[in-house]
Scaffold this active site. Structure first.
Site, PDB file in Angstrom:
ATOM      1  N   GLU A  60      -7.743  19.782 -38.826  1.00 25.31           N
ATOM      2  CA  GLU A  60      -7.862  20.519 -37.585  1.00 25.31           C
ATOM      3  C   GLU A  60      -8.501  21.876 -37.852  1.00 25.31           C
ATOM      4  O   GLU A  60      -9.195  22.444 -37.019  1.00 25.31           O
ATOM      5  CB  GLU A  60      -6.465  20.712 -36.968  1.00 25.31           C
TER       6      GLU A  60
ATOM      7  N   SER B 278      -1.058  23.765 -37.817  1.00 27.16           N
ATOM      8  CA  SER B 278      -1.327  22.368 -38.190  1.00 27.16           C
ATOM      9  C   SER B 278      -2.645  22.309 -38.944  1.00 27.16           C
ATOM     10  O   SER B 278      -3.679  22.700 -38.404  1.00 27.16           O
ATOM     11  CB  SER B 278      -1.454  21.495 -36.947  1.00 27.16           C
TER      12      SER B 278
ATOM     13  N   ARG C  65      -7.381  18.696 -28.753  1.00 25.83           N
ATOM     14  CA  ARG C  65      -7.980  19.580 -29.773  1.00 25.83           C
ATOM     15  C   ARG C  65      -9.519  19.449 -29.822  1.00 25.83           C
ATOM     16  O   ARG C  65     -10.122  19.548 -30.889  1.00 25.83           O
ATOM     17  CB  ARG C  65      -7.407  19.296 -31.165  1.00 25.83           C
TER      18      ARG C  65
END
Ligand code: EPU
Length: 335
Positions: free
Chosen positions: A331, A235, A163
């Protein structure tokens, strides 16, 4: 061609469905559009709003939001085995996956049904079910705001990690991604190792691109809320990567804790499990809650503001910190 909106309602442009406004929003298709946009100088505040699937607006935005809408997918090179494909930044990611699957091209099928656009894929190096965008990204084309020129960055130089990418750091606020080039393959390269993927693929008649795409889509649909029905941004937190000693300490107390090897001898934990075990799965306060089937996902139960979501997220982080001594980072981009 540029399309411009002022004082625009962002509710349908962010998957959390929060109601905020932007002073100005510009949709662009090509690099020429961006040159035109920046000809008069660089606005004091600007931000790329792509599909709005990974963003939380906590207040109105005073600057210019820049949204890619170019949707062309073009095969560039084909050597019989590998195919180099260019997708403009505004292509829906899942349309690109479908395009590849239809043509028998392997490489991104495990990333089926990830919401968002192709131009955003390299920014957070989207990933799921044992595959990451970095595995297929060959190059990224972008407009450099400072110089008004186009740049091409090789996938190897994009700083890809879990990520993570250079677009979140050194190049943040300096470039606008205009297209992404992927290398896809005719030689089957199934990745079935994650969770229930293999079982779901077998249940559909065995390994094929189509069956993998359908299996992954079914797994996602069963766990993740559809943003069209329930506002969410996938998420909300990243899975934390901790030192091996931290993982050992936790495993001594919770032997069933999911954990995965990460680079440099570190260990990746499952934030969803931590939130779940901290007792927050399915818990709601006001208009915000933790999703019932996947604790990594925060949901807008209707009418939540961005600041309510953020305040709730801080409580979730605190609960995990108190219970496990582990920090979980967001995130989602908070603006
Ligand atoms: N778990 C729980 N409770 C939960 C959620 C998860 O106990 O509420 C446990 C699961 O049982 C499993 C482990 O935690 O043992 C991992 O769960 P899962 O396989 O569902 O994946 P994840 O780590 O929670 C990540 C990605 C997802 C991606 C899945 C599948 C991140 C931040 N999230 O979730 O990506 O779909 O893996 O590969 O890495 C997204 O980024 O928006 C996203 C949905």
């Amino acid at each position: 061609m540029i399309r411009e909106f002022t004082h625009i309602d962002l509710r349908d442009r962010n998957s959390f469905g929060v109601e905020q406004r932007a002073a100005r929003l510009v949709e662009f298709e090509t690099a020429d559009d961006l040159r035109e946009l920046f000809r008069g100088g660089i606005p004091e505040q600007w931000y790329v709003l792509s599909g709005g699937n990974n963003i939380l607006f906590t207040r109105d935005y005073d600057g210019v939001l820049i949204t890619p809408v170019g949707r062309r997918i073009t095969p560039l090179l084909d050597d019989g085995e590998a195919v180099l494909v260019r997708a403009e930044a505004g292509v829906e990611w899942d349309d690109l996956v479908e395009w590849a699957v239809e043509r028998g091209l392997w490489g991104i099928e495990n990333l089926s049904l990830i919401p968002g656009k192709a131009g955003a894929a390299p920014v957070q190096n989207i990933g799921a079910y044992g595959c990451e965008a970095k595995d297929a990204i060959e190059r990224v084309e972008m407009f450099c705001v400072e110089t008004g020129t186009m740049l091409t960055l090789d996938g190897r130089h994009c700083g890809f990690a879990y990520r993570e990418s250079v677009f979140k750091h050194e190049l943040r606020g300096r470039v606008i991604i205009t297209s992404v080039m992927l290398r896809l393959h005719r030689t089957p390269q199934p990745k079935l190792g994650y969770g229930d993927v293999e079982r779901e693929v077998e249940a559909r008649g065995g390994v094929s691109l189509r069956n993998i795409r359908e299996a992954i889509s079914a797994i996602r649909r069963a766990k993740l809320p559809d943003p069209k029905q329930t506002g969410n941004a996938g998420s909300f937190f990243k899975n934390p990567v901790v030192e091996a000693s931290v993982a050992e300490r936790l495993l001594a107390q919770w032997p069933d804790m999911p954990h995965y090897p990460a680079p440099e001898g570190r260990v990746k934990l499952a934030a969803g499990w931590l939130i779940d075990r901290a007792g927050w799965k399915g818990h709601s306060e006001g208009h915000v809650g933790v999703h019932e089937r996947q604790a990594l996902v925060l949901v807008n139960r209707g009418g939540a503001t961005g600041s309510e979501v953020l305040a709730f997220a801080r409580k979730v982080q605190q609960a995990v910190r108190e219970r496990f001594g582990v920090e979980i980072d967001t995130e989602v981009n908070i603006l």
